[in-house]
Enzyme design. Sequence first.
Site, PDB file in Angstrom:
ATOM      1  N   LYS A  96       0.853  -1.194   0.000  1.00 56.34           N
ATOM      2  CA  LYS A  96       0.000   0.000   0.000  1.00 56.34           C
ATOM      3  C   LYS A  96       0.886   1.239   0.000  1.00 56.34           C
ATOM      4  O   LYS A  96       1.884   1.289   0.742  1.00 56.34           O
ATOM      5  CB  LYS A  96      -0.883  -0.030   1.253  1.00 56.34           C
ATOM      6  CG  LYS A  96      -1.934   1.070   1.322  1.00 56.34           C
ATOM      7  CD  LYS A  96      -2.733   0.968   2.634  1.00 56.34           C
ATOM      8  CE  LYS A  96      -3.910   1.929   2.671  1.00 56.34           C
ATOM      9  NZ  LYS A  96      -4.694   1.810   3.911  1.00 56.34           N
TER      10      LYS A  96
ATOM     11  N   SER B 176      -9.896  -0.675   7.177  1.00 56.14           N
ATOM     12  CA  SER B 176      -9.316  -0.469   5.842  1.00 56.14           C
ATOM     13  C   SER B 176      -8.613  -1.676   5.245  1.00 56.14           C
ATOM     14  O   SER B 176      -8.224  -1.652   4.077  1.00 56.14           O
ATOM     15  CB  SER B 176      -8.330   0.704   5.879  1.00 56.14           C
ATOM     16  OG  SER B 176      -9.030   1.921   5.879  1.00 56.14           O
TER      17      SER B 176
ATOM     18  N   SER C  63      -9.719   1.726   3.011  1.00 53.20           N
ATOM     19  CA  SER C  63      -8.879   2.506   2.150  1.00 53.20           C
ATOM     20  C   SER C  63      -7.841   1.708   1.356  1.00 53.20           C
ATOM     21  O   SER C  63      -7.320   2.208   0.368  1.00 53.20           O
ATOM     22  CB  SER C  63      -8.128   3.530   2.996  1.00 53.20           C
ATOM     23  OG  SER C  63      -7.229   2.883   3.876  1.00 53.20           O
TER      24      SER C  63
END
Lengths: 507, 478
Positions: free
Chosen positions: A76, A179, A155
């Site tokens: 990420k 997330s 997210s």
Amino acid sequence: MLTNLTIEEIRKGIASKEFSYSQLIDAYHSRFEKLRCLNAHIEEYWESAKEHARKLDNNDGSCKQGPLTGIPVAIKDLFLVKDTRTTAGSKILEDFIAPYDAFVIEKLKNAGYIIPFKTNLDEFAMGSSNQTSVFGPVVNPWILSDCVARVPGGSSGGSAAAVAANMCVGALGTDTGGSVRQPASFCGIVGFKPTYGRCSRRGVIAFASSLDHPGVFARNVQDACIILESMAGYDAMEATSLKEEVPALSSVSGNVKEKRIGVAFQAFDHLDEEYRACLNSLLESLKKEGAIIEPITLPSFELAIKLYYIIAPAEAASNLARYDGIRYGPRGAGDTFEEILYNTRALFGTEVKRRILIGNYVLLAGEYEKFFGKAVKLRAQIVRQMDGLFENHDAILLPTTASTAFEIGAQRTAIEMYLEDLYTVLANIYGGPAMQIPFTLTRVEAGQRVENPDLSVLNAQTHLPVGIQIIGRRSDEINVVVVAKKIEEIVDWNGKIKNIQLVGGVE
Amino acid sequence: MTYKKVLGLEVHAQINTKTKLFSRALNQEAKQPNINVTWLDAGMPGSLPVPNQEAVNMALKTALALGMHINKESIFDRKQYFYPDLPLGYQISQFYKPIGLNGVLHCSFGPIRINRLHIEADAGKTINEDGSIFIDLNRVGVPLMEIVTEPDFKSAQEVVEYIKELRALLLCLGTCKCDMEAGNLRVDVNLSLHKEGEPYGTRVEMKNINSYRFIAKAIDYEADVQEHKLNAGELVVQETKLFDSKSGVTKSMRDKEDASDYRYFPDPDLLPIVLEEEFIEQVRNNLPELPQVTRVKYQDMGVALEQATVLTEHPIRVKFFNKLLGEIDVKFAGTASNWIVSELNGRLAKMKIDLEDFASQVMETKFISSFSNVIVQCQEGKISRSNAKDLLDDLMCNYECDLDSLIKERGYMERLGEDDIKNIIAAILKNSPDEVAKYKAGKTALLMFFVGNVMKETKGRCDPEFVKIECLRMIEQV
């Protein structure tokens, strides 16, 4: 299908010379090329990944070897990876080159992993649909016959989409209010958030420090455990890091005999009949395996989400104060510090600005006791309640999400979006380990058609995945994994979707 | 003046640690800007603070020395405001639960109550030069103790005395280097005026005054300003001012009313500082003898208060004096302190040398034993005071010189025997028949002429009082 293998299968394949590290990386690369349209990545490093694989194949001793030797794990874009651009999905860091490795990245490097690309995300991890990224939305690889582009959740949407679409073996995410688990549920994969402090936050761009948990995505529980073991561990340079030893998660078997599993039935009431039928049959199977199933009442989800949306923005507003345009990142125009500050911070997106405003508001001297102070007290109360529940239970079952992936661009208010985290924030507030594993498929009403669909990325499905969540006592990842492995075995998710043509067709 | 001053202080003392409060960057003076800077000090994304236990221990030690209540669990909070030399956008401080509460410092003029002592991280420096703004982050994250008093001071003099006392204490504990010019010890003064029996007035804060002289000047200036306002029927506005040492005036920095809300909240990157009872007691039991205690001890030995204060201003002075006391009988303590404070320190002051610097130079030499020898011999009348002073001058130039041979060389021998003196007096009287005659005729002032000649002849190696009595007696016999 090299891109579908588990880590253990890859190890065997390499050992028996069935395929090479280079072939493995090439296979993932071509998969990646085919699925660029998902917009799952921000940066890519295929050249260096292939170079790494070549070195491994040459066995020249120049590469670090460990449990993840040659395994491509996407990261990420919230984790600092030395000398690579790290953006947090924000314009304010669009040219930021990380000067050091996050602690978990250091650990993954030592474990021998290969970084193929960095994944798209909601700006500063603030969002539940990956639509707040300055790099555009990510498309959920579950593109159904209605040809609608759906969100992967957020997210960590890029990581979830990439793993679900077989673009890498696993991926790192961060989980502040869900997330990792919510996008894992939307994309039909495993998402594992360990105990708070199990994985160091050093080198991870902060959203809300007391709630941020680095976590992992994989297509099966064992892979998630192997990756998590490699990145977890005490970091002396992180004040909230857990000192205790990382449990040997990958050696755990799914023996649920006499395990006391609490089930939050009230929460499941919000899900549809099909789901609840699956739940009942799952519970029956677990009982047959010797598990003790008991109904429990969890602290109020509504309360949890309220205090989450006080604490998280407060910490975020403070954590994001450093982006002032003085030392790094783009600098807004201006002759005075105030002007530069104002114009630089104007680069934040709407959702980030909203949370900065909320966060600063709840900390104002006149509002503190009404909001932040109260939230902190209620949080302590929830932690005590959860600790109490875990005195009598080894694991707790609850839904991961109340719905399946929704359409990109669907009109939703901020509040509706915030409710995406309804079932997930509890584990962040509590700090215990929580794993989402894919559970069942839910039929989706026909949606709006996408324009000019790329037929090669379609399948003929009418169902979307939805998961189930297992929460454990703080520091007790073991019991979560035990239950997860058993549920995974009962559900046989990967068998269930074997005949589903995932996006991109069959390799 | 019908108005009375009410003064309170906030002292920021940089804690004397090896590294910064939350990073491993060195806590020391740097020759170049932005050298002692880690990712955290620069506010890099992902960087996290790790508390420096050494800094916590030193703050604890100081709080205990000030007799404070210790919070066994204290918390770091974020104090949030934007400033170009504050990279994180917040200062890590202790707002809700400081490490120390409610103490007292016993100054020579009386006790001053301490409200709180908390730990916080220093900010960087912003330098305006040639129309540009430069940022130096070397100071970012240097550990500070903020020591806040109650409004217990009535005069600038008390304020200065207190800072000297606090400085002596911190130096004794070793928790702050206390170099005011280097900014180790920075003083914010709060001043308000009121009339006796009336409530306190609105206070004005004067920030970062870095010398005793300027502190006194700033207070006097600001008190004048406030008095004029009050006499003219104007209101004093609560504000923060800076003292400009060049012009000698205080200038408004910002209105407190407009000051931003700092939005304090506990820093989620840090756990509470937990201090075990046992550890606190261990630190308390290992506290050195504090200067305020030493001072009383010296007074009990017969040292005057002012001199005892001078001697306890710095731990090296204390060590020096104690070492000297070890060489002499305690009955000479008062004399010895006199010699140090007026004679030795007087000479050093002319050379602009600090007593503690000199003391540390001579600590391991023969100076202390030679000096004490001179003091005792002088006190016992074996050598005269003027000879003793000359000897001190010599010792200060040559710490290792042998006192006995010096005395011999100079002819500052031991005093002559009474018979020798009587012989000399007899000889002088014999050689001065005219003076003897005049004396006998009534010019008794000539006695001093005979005494002076004897002193000259004996090179001062006799007691003038004895010589006087003998002269009187022997003239009668002529």
